[in-house]
Design a protein around this motif. Structure first.
Motif, PDB file in Angstrom:
ATOM      1  N   LEU A  53       0.688  -4.917  -7.389  1.00 34.65           N
ATOM      2  CA  LEU A  53       0.990  -3.499  -7.199  1.00 34.65           C
ATOM      3  C   LEU A  53       0.146  -2.632  -8.119  1.00 34.65           C
ATOM      4  CD1 LEU A  53       2.718  -1.284  -5.906  1.00 34.65           C
ATOM      5  CD2 LEU A  53       4.454  -1.712  -7.661  1.00 34.65           C
ATOM      6  N   PHE A  54      -0.058  -3.073  -9.365  1.00 41.76           N
ATOM      7  CA  PHE A  54      -0.890  -2.321 -10.302  1.00 41.76           C
ATOM      8  C   PHE A  54      -2.337  -2.267  -9.813  1.00 41.76           C
ATOM      9  CE2 PHE A  54      -3.318  -1.429 -14.069  1.00 41.76           C
ATOM     10  CZ  PHE A  54      -2.512  -0.588 -14.812  1.00 41.76           C
ATOM     11  N   THR A  55      -2.830  -3.389  -9.273  1.00 36.86           N
ATOM     12  CA  THR A  55      -4.202  -3.422  -8.769  1.00 36.86           C
ATOM     13  C   THR A  55      -4.363  -2.495  -7.570  1.00 36.86           C
ATOM     14  OG1 THR A  55      -4.384  -5.716  -9.522  1.00 36.86           O
ATOM     15  CG2 THR A  55      -6.021  -4.944  -7.937  1.00 36.86           C
ATOM     16  N   ALA A  56      -3.367  -2.489  -6.674  1.00 34.84           N
ATOM     17  CA  ALA A  56      -3.437  -1.606  -5.504  1.00 34.84           C
ATOM     18  C   ALA A  56      -3.410  -0.138  -5.920  1.00 34.84           C
ATOM     19  CB  ALA A  56      -2.285  -1.920  -4.554  1.00 34.84           C
ATOM     20  N   LYS A  71      -6.556   2.890  -5.678  1.00 34.46           N
ATOM     21  CA  LYS A  71      -6.352   4.239  -5.154  1.00 34.46           C
ATOM     22  C   LYS A  71      -6.489   5.305  -6.233  1.00 34.46           C
ATOM     23  CE  LYS A  71      -3.330   2.836  -1.365  1.00 34.46           C
ATOM     24  NZ  LYS A  71      -4.207   3.416  -0.326  1.00 34.46           N
ATOM     25  N   GLN A  72      -6.823   4.883  -7.477  1.00 39.88           N
ATOM     26  CA  GLN A  72      -7.032   5.789  -8.616  1.00 39.88           C
ATOM     27  C   GLN A  72      -5.807   6.668  -8.876  1.00 39.88           C
ATOM     28  OE1 GLN A  72     -10.714   7.939  -8.347  1.00 39.88           O
ATOM     29  NE2 GLN A  72     -11.975   6.087  -8.445  1.00 39.88           N
ATOM     30  N   LYS A  73      -4.637   6.046  -8.776  1.00 38.67           N
ATOM     31  CA  LYS A  73      -3.410   6.778  -9.067  1.00 38.67           C
ATOM     32  C   LYS A  73      -3.248   7.035 -10.563  1.00 38.67           C
ATOM     33  CE  LYS A  73      -0.826   7.587  -6.280  1.00 38.67           C
ATOM     34  NZ  LYS A  73      -0.694   8.727  -5.357  1.00 38.67           N
ATOM     35  N   PHE A  74      -3.821   6.157 -11.411  1.00 38.48           N
ATOM     36  CA  PHE A  74      -3.699   6.328 -12.852  1.00 38.48           C
ATOM     37  C   PHE A  74      -4.714   7.325 -13.399  1.00 38.48           C
ATOM     38  CE2 PHE A  74      -2.437   1.903 -11.876  1.00 38.48           C
ATOM     39  CZ  PHE A  74      -1.100   1.983 -12.249  1.00 38.48           C
ATOM     40  N   LEU A 117       0.821  -1.211   0.000  1.00 42.39           N
ATOM     41  CA  LEU A 117       0.000   0.000   0.000  1.00 42.39           C
ATOM     42  C   LEU A 117       0.855   1.261   0.000  1.00 42.39           C
ATOM     43  CD1 LEU A 117      -2.789  -1.049   2.519  1.00 42.39           C
ATOM     44  CD2 LEU A 117      -2.998  -0.833   0.044  1.00 42.39           C
ATOM     45  N   TYR A 118       1.969   1.199   0.687  1.00 43.55           N
ATOM     46  CA  TYR A 118       2.857   2.364   0.727  1.00 43.55           C
ATOM     47  C   TYR A 118       3.466   2.627  -0.652  1.00 43.55           C
ATOM     48  CZ  TYR A 118       6.773   5.392   1.922  1.00 43.55           C
ATOM     49  OH  TYR A 118       7.663   6.432   1.962  1.00 43.55           O
ATOM     50  N   ILE A 119       3.888   1.568  -1.334  1.00 40.11           N
ATOM     51  CA  ILE A 119       4.463   1.740  -2.672  1.00 40.11           C
ATOM     52  C   ILE A 119       3.392   2.206  -3.649  1.00 40.11           C
ATOM     53  CG2 ILE A 119       5.642   0.562  -4.556  1.00 40.11           C
ATOM     54  CD1 ILE A 119       6.858  -1.312  -2.510  1.00 40.11           C
ATOM     55  N   ALA A 120       2.162   1.692  -3.504  1.00 39.64           N
ATOM     56  CA  ALA A 120       1.075   2.122  -4.389  1.00 39.64           C
ATOM     57  C   ALA A 120       0.759   3.603  -4.195  1.00 39.64           C
ATOM     58  CB  ALA A 120      -0.167   1.280  -4.139  1.00 39.64           C
ATOM     59  N   ILE A 141       8.573   5.744  -8.482  1.00 37.41           N
ATOM     60  CA  ILE A 141       9.373   4.568  -8.809  1.00 37.41           C
ATOM     61  C   ILE A 141      10.203   4.860 -10.051  1.00 37.41           C
ATOM     62  CG2 ILE A 141       9.300   2.137  -9.468  1.00 37.41           C
ATOM     63  CD1 ILE A 141       6.715   1.864  -7.936  1.00 37.41           C
ATOM     64  N   GLU A 142      11.479   4.552  -9.980  1.00 34.49           N
ATOM     65  CA  GLU A 142      12.360   4.824 -11.113  1.00 34.49           C
ATOM     66  C   GLU A 142      12.184   3.795 -12.223  1.00 34.49           C
ATOM     67  OE1 GLU A 142      17.140   5.501 -12.039  1.00 34.49           O
ATOM     68  OE2 GLU A 142      16.398   5.184  -9.997  1.00 34.49           O
ATOM     69  N   SER A 143      12.145   2.511 -11.874  1.00 36.25           N
ATOM     70  CA  SER A 143      11.993   1.459 -12.878  1.00 36.25           C
ATOM     71  C   SER A 143      11.521   0.183 -12.202  1.00 36.25           C
ATOM     72  CB  SER A 143      13.320   1.205 -13.606  1.00 36.25           C
ATOM     73  OG  SER A 143      13.189   0.136 -14.523  1.00 36.25           O
ATOM     74  N   LEU A 144      10.757  -0.617 -12.964  1.00 36.45           N
ATOM     75  CA  LEU A 144      10.299  -1.926 -12.505  1.00 36.45           C
ATOM     76  C   LEU A 144      10.832  -3.054 -13.382  1.00 36.45           C
ATOM     77  CD1 LEU A 144       6.547  -1.226 -11.620  1.00 36.45           C
ATOM     78  CD2 LEU A 144       8.400  -1.707 -10.022  1.00 36.45           C
ATOM     79  N   VAL A 145      11.847  -2.782 -14.173  1.00 36.95           N
ATOM     80  CA  VAL A 145      12.432  -3.793 -15.044  1.00 36.95           C
ATOM     81  C   VAL A 145      13.090  -4.872 -14.182  1.00 36.95           C
ATOM     82  CG1 VAL A 145      14.106  -4.229 -16.871  1.00 36.95           C
ATOM     83  CG2 VAL A 145      12.772  -2.115 -16.870  1.00 36.95           C
TER      84      VAL A 145
END
Length: 429
Positions: free
Chosen positions: A120-123, A127-130, A97-100, A106-110
């Protein structure tokens, strides 16, 4: 829970073990004791800190925004008796939840595992971050750079021209799409989305494209196909193309001949007239034959939004359709009524004018590439002909060969010297 005045500090210590409270150092509970010297001892029942029907209520101050986020760290449930109980979330869920909450930093998820990235995408989506204008674009870029088509492999924006205009920058981050439906989006000949369609990364992955009912003319198709025709880059792997309900002429078919891997083409309700010349042109350049029945792939029932970002696109549409709260002022109410509310209502209910025809009236011009067995069958039929028919076919084949030689010579001349329009397009890239 208690103030210092209410609690009696008598040195007693209680320990909670397996959901029960136990007294540790109360000397009076060990055995028995006498009320007065000389009297027999009296057994004493163990003392209780709380009554049996006592319940605990978690109180969280909502003074600041940071204190309100503490509720995310607990899971609230009710027991069989109806009392509210809470348990703390696991450390993994708390960190997730904190990362979401800070996904835009976030610099990269590669190299990050796909299973963890999905959660993480679902969280972040919950929270409607997108959907946030400040964090949405950066958050989508982080996921799309690392996971590509897992984020979104198919996007259907059929008759959603307002959504395309409002979220164009976010849509450009989807560079691994395999299917894209832009039917009825009113693009015209110079929309910004064409630059995204002709990019190297999207052009290599996109295989199905629908551009029907977009007021697209011959110059628009010329611009769309210029990277493939001139620079050999762009939509080279395109297999299905729908340009129906557009004012294009037979000249545009020459521009579409650069799509060598094309297996289906829809030219219905255009300025192109059906005939033998059109059939020969499409067969000689793209190996396409006309279809007597409607081709199933052009009914757009199979094109749907699929991927992790499916709900994100739905959130964009829902948030875009929401109307602002009405003001008390009559002038503002009138502006809302004749402005935004009417615009949203027309957007949701609008359909292309040319599509409002019955199936019997629509002039269908759909072409497909026949299978290898059908081509072999056509060649086998030619062997059973009479000598007179074979002689006629030989003459036709000789004439076709001469026409092909002439067309090849003309092609070489055209390749060596580009037209002024192609040179202008080359300079624009």
């Amino acid at each position: 829970m208690y103030s210092n005045d209410d609690v009696v500090h008598d040195g007693t210590i209680y320990v909670r073990e397996k959901g029960e409270l136990h007294c540790v150092n109360n000397a009076r509970e060990a055995g028995s004791y006498s009320l007065w010297p000389g009297y027999p001892p009296v057994k004493r029942k163990p003392t209780r800190l709380f009554e049996k029907d006592f319940s605990v209520r978690l109180c969280i101050d909502n003074v600041t925004a940071s204190s309100s986020k503490r509720k995310d760290h607990f899971v609230f449930t009710y027991n069989s008796e109806g009392s509210l109980r809470y348990t703390a979330k696991s450390l993994f869920d708390t960190c997730l939840l904190y990362i979401a909450d800070n996904v835009q930093h976030i610099e990269s998820l590669v190299g990050f595992p796909e299973q963890m990235a999905d959660r993480l995408f679902t969280a972040a989506e919950e929270k409607q971050k997108f959907s946030n204008s400040e964090t949405g674009l950066r958050a989508l870029q982080v996921f799309c750079e690392a996971y590509g088509d897992l984020v979104l492999r198919s996007l259907c924006l059929r008759n959603r021209f307002s959504l395309l205009s409002e979220k164009l920058e976010e849509i450009k981050t989807f560079q691994s799409l395999q299917c894209l439906d832009l039917h009825g989006c009113k693009l015209g000949d110079g929309h910004e989305i064409f630059e995204h369609l002709t990019s190297d990364q999207l052009g290599s992955s996109l295989s199905q494209l629908s551009l029907g009912a977009n007021c697209l003319s011959d110059p628009g198709l010329q611009k769309l196909t210029a990277p493939v025709r001139v620079m050999k880059r762009g939509l080279q792997n395109l297999k299905l193309l729908d340009v129906s309900y557009n004012p294009i002429s037979e000249r545009a078919v020459g521009y579409l001949a650069c799509f060598r891997k094309l297996q289906g083409l829809d030219l219905s309700e255009t300025l192109i007239k059906p005939g033998m010349s059109l059939n020969k042109l499409l067969w000689s350049k793209m190996r396409l034959v006309p279809s007597d029945t409607p081709v199933a792939v052009f009914n757009h029932s199979c094109c749907k939004t699929e991927g992790w970002a499916q709900e994100v696109v739905n959130q964009w549409e829902v948030n875009g359709a929401k109307l602002p709260e009405k003001d008390i002022k009559p002038r503002t109410n009138a502006l809302h009524f004749y402005g935004r509310e009417r615009f949203v209502r027309e957007t949701l209910n609008s359909t292309p004018v040319l599509c409002n025809k019955s199936d019997d009236v629509i002039l269908r011009l759909q072409f497909y590439r026949p299978a290898l067995q059908e081509e072999i069958a056509v060649d086998a039929d030619s062997k059973t002909d009479t000598p007179a028919q074979k002689g006629m076919k030989r003459k036709r084949s000789m004439e076709n060969e001469k026409a092909v030689v002439n067309s090849k010579s003309s092609k070489r001349q055209s390749v060596s010297s580009f037209s002024a329009e192609d040179l202008d397009l080359l300079n624009s890239y």
